[in-house]
Design a protein around this motif. Structure first.
Motif, PDB file in Angstrom:
ATOM      1  N   ALA A 114      -8.412  -3.190   0.994  1.00  0.00           N
ATOM      2  CA  ALA A 114      -7.011  -3.232   1.910  1.00  0.00           C
ATOM      3  C   ALA A 114      -6.872  -4.859   2.488  1.00  0.00           C
ATOM      4  O   ALA A 114      -5.744  -5.311   2.653  1.00  0.00           O
ATOM      5  CB  ALA A 114      -7.394  -2.303   3.028  1.00  0.00           C
ATOM      6  N   GLU A 115      -8.016  -5.240   2.709  1.00  0.00           N
ATOM      7  CA  GLU A 115      -7.961  -6.756   3.331  1.00  0.00           C
ATOM      8  C   GLU A 115      -7.387  -7.610   2.018  1.00  0.00           C
ATOM      9  O   GLU A 115      -6.419  -8.506   2.513  1.00  0.00           O
ATOM     10  CB  GLU A 115      -9.490  -7.373   3.571  1.00  0.00           C
ATOM     11  CG  GLU A 115     -10.028  -6.695   4.807  1.00  0.00           C
ATOM     12  CD  GLU A 115      -9.607  -7.238   6.067  1.00  0.00           C
ATOM     13  OE1 GLU A 115      -8.835  -8.152   6.089  1.00  0.00           O
ATOM     14  OE2 GLU A 115     -10.105  -6.708   7.077  1.00  0.00           O
ATOM     15  N   THR A 160       1.095   1.457   3.918  1.00  0.00           N
ATOM     16  CA  THR A 160       0.532   1.488   2.592  1.00  0.00           C
ATOM     17  C   THR A 160      -0.738   2.266   2.247  1.00  0.00           C
ATOM     18  O   THR A 160      -1.643   1.800   3.430  1.00  0.00           O
ATOM     19  CB  THR A 160       0.761   0.253   1.719  1.00  0.00           C
ATOM     20  OG1 THR A 160       1.865  -0.554   2.002  1.00  0.00           O
ATOM     21  CG2 THR A 160       0.147   0.336   0.451  1.00  0.00           C
ATOM     22  N   ARG A 162      -5.657  -3.126   8.705  1.00  0.00           N
ATOM     23  CA  ARG A 162      -6.188  -2.772   7.288  1.00  0.00           C
ATOM     24  C   ARG A 162      -7.551  -2.170   7.247  1.00  0.00           C
ATOM     25  O   ARG A 162      -8.512  -2.774   7.285  1.00  0.00           O
ATOM     26  CB  ARG A 162      -6.315  -4.103   6.514  1.00  0.00           C
ATOM     27  CG  ARG A 162      -5.142  -5.102   6.376  1.00  0.00           C
ATOM     28  CD  ARG A 162      -4.900  -5.982   7.341  1.00  0.00           C
ATOM     29  NE  ARG A 162      -5.792  -7.210   7.167  1.00  0.00           N
ATOM     30  CZ  ARG A 162      -5.996  -8.098   8.226  1.00  0.00           C
ATOM     31  NH1 ARG A 162      -5.689  -7.645   9.474  1.00  0.00           N
ATOM     32  NH2 ARG A 162      -7.066  -8.977   7.785  1.00  0.00           N
ATOM     33  N   VAL A 182       1.277  -7.900   8.399  1.00  0.00           N
ATOM     34  CA  VAL A 182       0.308  -6.751   8.037  1.00  0.00           C
ATOM     35  C   VAL A 182      -0.594  -6.982   9.086  1.00  0.00           C
ATOM     36  O   VAL A 182      -0.989  -8.264   9.713  1.00  0.00           O
ATOM     37  CB  VAL A 182      -0.494  -7.019   6.946  1.00  0.00           C
ATOM     38  CG1 VAL A 182      -1.630  -6.206   6.991  1.00  0.00           C
ATOM     39  CG2 VAL A 182       0.374  -6.566   5.660  1.00  0.00           C
ATOM     40  N   ASN A 217     -12.158  -0.715   2.565  1.00  0.00           N
ATOM     41  CA  ASN A 217     -11.723  -1.886   3.531  1.00  0.00           C
ATOM     42  C   ASN A 217     -11.675  -3.145   2.988  1.00  0.00           C
ATOM     43  O   ASN A 217     -10.718  -3.965   3.255  1.00  0.00           O
ATOM     44  CB  ASN A 217     -12.796  -2.046   4.468  1.00  0.00           C
ATOM     45  CG  ASN A 217     -12.750  -0.730   5.547  1.00  0.00           C
ATOM     46  OD1 ASN A 217     -11.727   0.033   5.584  1.00  0.00           O
ATOM     47  ND2 ASN A 217     -13.840  -0.624   6.183  1.00  0.00           N
ATOM     48  N   ALA A 270      -3.460  -7.549   1.982  1.00  0.00           N
ATOM     49  CA  ALA A 270      -2.652  -7.710   2.923  1.00  0.00           C
ATOM     50  C   ALA A 270      -1.536  -8.567   2.465  1.00  0.00           C
ATOM     51  O   ALA A 270      -0.282  -8.537   2.942  1.00  0.00           O
ATOM     52  CB  ALA A 270      -3.513  -7.998   4.150  1.00  0.00           C
ATOM     53  N   GLN A 291      -5.710   2.372   4.679  1.00  0.00           N
ATOM     54  CA  GLN A 291      -4.361   2.119   5.195  1.00  0.00           C
ATOM     55  C   GLN A 291      -3.927   0.516   5.490  1.00  0.00           C
ATOM     56  O   GLN A 291      -4.860  -0.159   6.040  1.00  0.00           O
ATOM     57  CB  GLN A 291      -4.021   2.681   6.491  1.00  0.00           C
ATOM     58  CG  GLN A 291      -4.204   4.421   6.271  1.00  0.00           C
ATOM     59  CD  GLN A 291      -3.815   5.340   7.721  1.00  0.00           C
ATOM     60  OE1 GLN A 291      -4.708   4.935   8.609  1.00  0.00           O
ATOM     61  NE2 GLN A 291      -2.755   5.854   7.511  1.00  0.00           N
ATOM     62  N   ILE A 292      -2.663   0.161   5.217  1.00  0.00           N
ATOM     63  CA  ILE A 292      -2.505  -1.261   5.418  1.00  0.00           C
ATOM     64  C   ILE A 292      -1.200  -1.039   6.139  1.00  0.00           C
ATOM     65  O   ILE A 292      -0.165  -0.550   5.777  1.00  0.00           O
ATOM     66  CB  ILE A 292      -2.134  -1.909   4.063  1.00  0.00           C
ATOM     67  CG1 ILE A 292      -3.331  -2.061   3.331  1.00  0.00           C
ATOM     68  CG2 ILE A 292      -1.611  -3.444   4.405  1.00  0.00           C
ATOM     69  CD1 ILE A 292      -3.221  -2.505   1.945  1.00  0.00           C
ATOM     70  N   GLN A 293      -1.092  -1.498   7.456  1.00  0.00           N
ATOM     71  CA  GLN A 293       0.097  -1.509   8.424  1.00  0.00           C
ATOM     72  C   GLN A 293       0.800  -2.704   8.382  1.00  0.00           C
ATOM     73  O   GLN A 293       0.534  -3.662   8.824  1.00  0.00           O
ATOM     74  CB  GLN A 293      -0.648  -1.018   9.831  1.00  0.00           C
ATOM     75  CG  GLN A 293       0.556  -1.176  10.840  1.00  0.00           C
ATOM     76  CD  GLN A 293      -0.029  -1.358  12.450  1.00  0.00           C
ATOM     77  OE1 GLN A 293      -1.067  -2.167  12.412  1.00  0.00           O
ATOM     78  NE2 GLN A 293       0.440  -1.076  13.440  1.00  0.00           N
ATOM     79  N   ILE A 352       1.379  -7.064   0.717  1.00  0.00           N
ATOM     80  CA  ILE A 352       2.088  -6.217   1.038  1.00  0.00           C
ATOM     81  C   ILE A 352       3.086  -6.996   2.128  1.00  0.00           C
ATOM     82  O   ILE A 352       4.187  -6.631   2.253  1.00  0.00           O
ATOM     83  CB  ILE A 352       1.318  -5.289   1.908  1.00  0.00           C
ATOM     84  CG1 ILE A 352       0.019  -4.474   1.077  1.00  0.00           C
ATOM     85  CG2 ILE A 352       2.023  -4.318   2.847  1.00  0.00           C
ATOM     86  CD1 ILE A 352       1.018  -3.559  -0.145  1.00  0.00           C
ATOM     87  N   GLU A 353       2.521  -8.068   2.715  1.00  0.00           N
ATOM     88  CA  GLU A 353       3.545  -8.910   3.468  1.00  0.00           C
ATOM     89  C   GLU A 353       4.513  -9.413   2.756  1.00  0.00           C
ATOM     90  O   GLU A 353       5.687  -9.623   3.315  1.00  0.00           O
ATOM     91  CB  GLU A 353       2.786 -10.086   4.316  1.00  0.00           C
ATOM     92  CG  GLU A 353       1.868  -9.518   5.229  1.00  0.00           C
ATOM     93  CD  GLU A 353       1.392 -10.685   6.227  1.00  0.00           C
ATOM     94  OE1 GLU A 353       0.996 -10.406   7.340  1.00  0.00           O
ATOM     95  OE2 GLU A 353       1.077 -11.742   5.891  1.00  0.00           O
TER      96      GLU A 353
END
Length: 424
Positions: free
Chosen positions: A190-191, A171, A208, A205, A187, A194, A112-114, A197-198
């Motif tokens: 996701a990192e 995401t 992650r 973000v 992980n 980031a 998950q990417i917040q 996604i930004e």
């Protein structure tokens, strides 16, 4: 290999070890690891932080398991004797009708990417989805070895969450982790994504990380038990009555979260013991299982029904995030020996075995609960611990325990009296 070993519990430790080594065709170093101390403090210090020593659990073997037509010996590390006994007995009941069959959906994990502070969250969600192919390629650049082995990021999803802190765009990366538990792989992806996604969302973000609600990694097991197998000559209940009481117990759990929590704990007793023995992350599986049980209001993970033939039909379904490569298993010699005993070839196969163990554990527990009560068998086993605590020498432990059970006085003070009496 034959997992049915009559009288296994009556053998001494050396005899049991020989029986397992012979049936599992264990290598000499695996036998040596089981015999001695498996994790020295120096190695332990490389695994954890602030190490001052090691803690050993008993390594036990649950017998009688036949899973997908193959006999298996199940290594379990747990401090409670009734767990191993119950798993073995549940497997024996299922064995009468062919054992367990399993089905696993595949080793997919979610990262998950917040993203927070997004001005147009729904439009941002669509921008993320439009960029799926590029994001998948970028994610897979992080782990070419996983991709070469047939895994890697396979899909990108996006959600808009309405939270107390405002809307967030989250995401999801759906990653095929193959035979790994997958935490490090997802992980890292996701990192790496980031900044992308930004740029796509216009937000910031923050988190992650993987999700332990591994609902893309579901394991299922089922078995059928004829009523006569459920009966006991010492009970007033016949097999049909025991069967119906088990179904009633399942319905109770399905209607009451207070009961469902304990019902599911019974399943996890077996699963946790195997994951502990193999040095896998039992905490991740616990988190995922209970989250999955709570998706639509907390519910039992297993079901019990009567089929058209009048047999008890038993099934379990839960997410199991487990690995056969990577992780800490290879750092612990006893865990390596446990994996050799288990003899699974893939993470999916391992997940199916764990589901079967959880169902066996739950079935045996419910059978005891609806008939003699859980304390009868539990306290009979506990009596041995009380005898040892009272100072009974090894040749008197069984006799003291039997007397404690006969007298319905499973107390340390009475055990000490019996030790004195029998030692005269």
């Amino acid at each position: 290999m034959d997992s049915r070993i009559p009288g296994f519990y009556k053998q001494d430790v050396d005899e049991r070890r020989h029986s397992v080594a012979e049936r599992a065709n264990l290598a000499a170093d695996a036998v040596a690891a089981i015999e001695g101390r498996g994790l020295d403090p120096v190695r332990a210090d490389t695994i954890s932080e602030n190490v001052v020593g090691t803690l050993e659990y008993p390594l036990s073997i649950a017998t009688n398991f036949r899973i997908d037509g193959e006999d298996r010996l199940i290594p379990m590390a747990v401090e409670e004797t009734s767990v191993v006994a119950a798993a073995s007995y549940g497997a024996r009941m299922a064995r009468e009708h062919g054992g367990f069959s399993t089905q696993v959906t595949g080793p997919h994990m979610i990262a998950q990417i917040q993203a927070v502070g997004v001005d147009d969250p729904f439009a941002a969600k669509q921008r993320v989805l439009d960029a799926e192919d590029r994001l998948v390629d970028l994610a897979n650049e992080e782990d070419p070895v996983l991709v070469d082995h047939g895994g890697g990021c396979e899909a990108v999803q996006a959600r808009v969450l309405d939270t107390d802190r405002g809307p967030m765009v989250v995401t999801h990366l759906v990653v095929n982790v193959q035979d790994a538990m997958g935490g490090n792989a997802v992980n890292s992806m996701a990192e790496a994504l980031a900044p992308e996604i930004e740029a796509l969302t216009g937000g910031t973000v923050q988190l992650r990380i993987l999700s332990n609600l591994a609902d893309r990694r579901i394991a299922r097991a089922r078995c059928t038990v004829p009523p006569e197998v459920l009966a006991d000559d010492d009970w007033e209940l016949d097999g049909t009555e025991v069967r119906d009481r088990i179904v009633d117990a399942g319905a109770f759990a399905g209607s009451d979260p207070y009961r469902a929590a304990t019902h599911n704990k019974g399943i996890m007793n077996g699963i946790d013991a195997v994951t502990t023995a193999t040095f896998n992350d039992w905490r991740a599986i616990e988190a995922g299982a209970h989250a999955y049980a709570a998706l639509d209001g907390y519910a039992p993970l297993s079901t019990y029904e009567v089929n058209a033939e009048g047999d008890l039909s038993c099934s379990v379904e839960l997410p199991i995030q487990i690995g056969t490569v990577g992780g800490a298993t290879q750092l612990q010699p006893v865990a390596g020996a446990a994996m050799e005993i288990l003899d699974v070839d893939s993470a999916d196969e391992f997940a199916g075995v764990l589901a079967a163990v959880g169902l066996a554990q739950n079935l045996a527990g419910l059978r005891a609960l609806v008939s003699e009560g859980i304390q009868h068998g539990h306290m009979s086993l506990h009596a041995k611990n009380i005898a040892i605590q009272a100072g009974a020498p090894s040749d008197l432990v069984d006799e003291v325990a039997e007397r404690l059970v006969e007298e319905d006085a499973i107390r340390e003070d009475r055990a000490a009296e019996l030790v004195d009496e029998l030692s005269e």
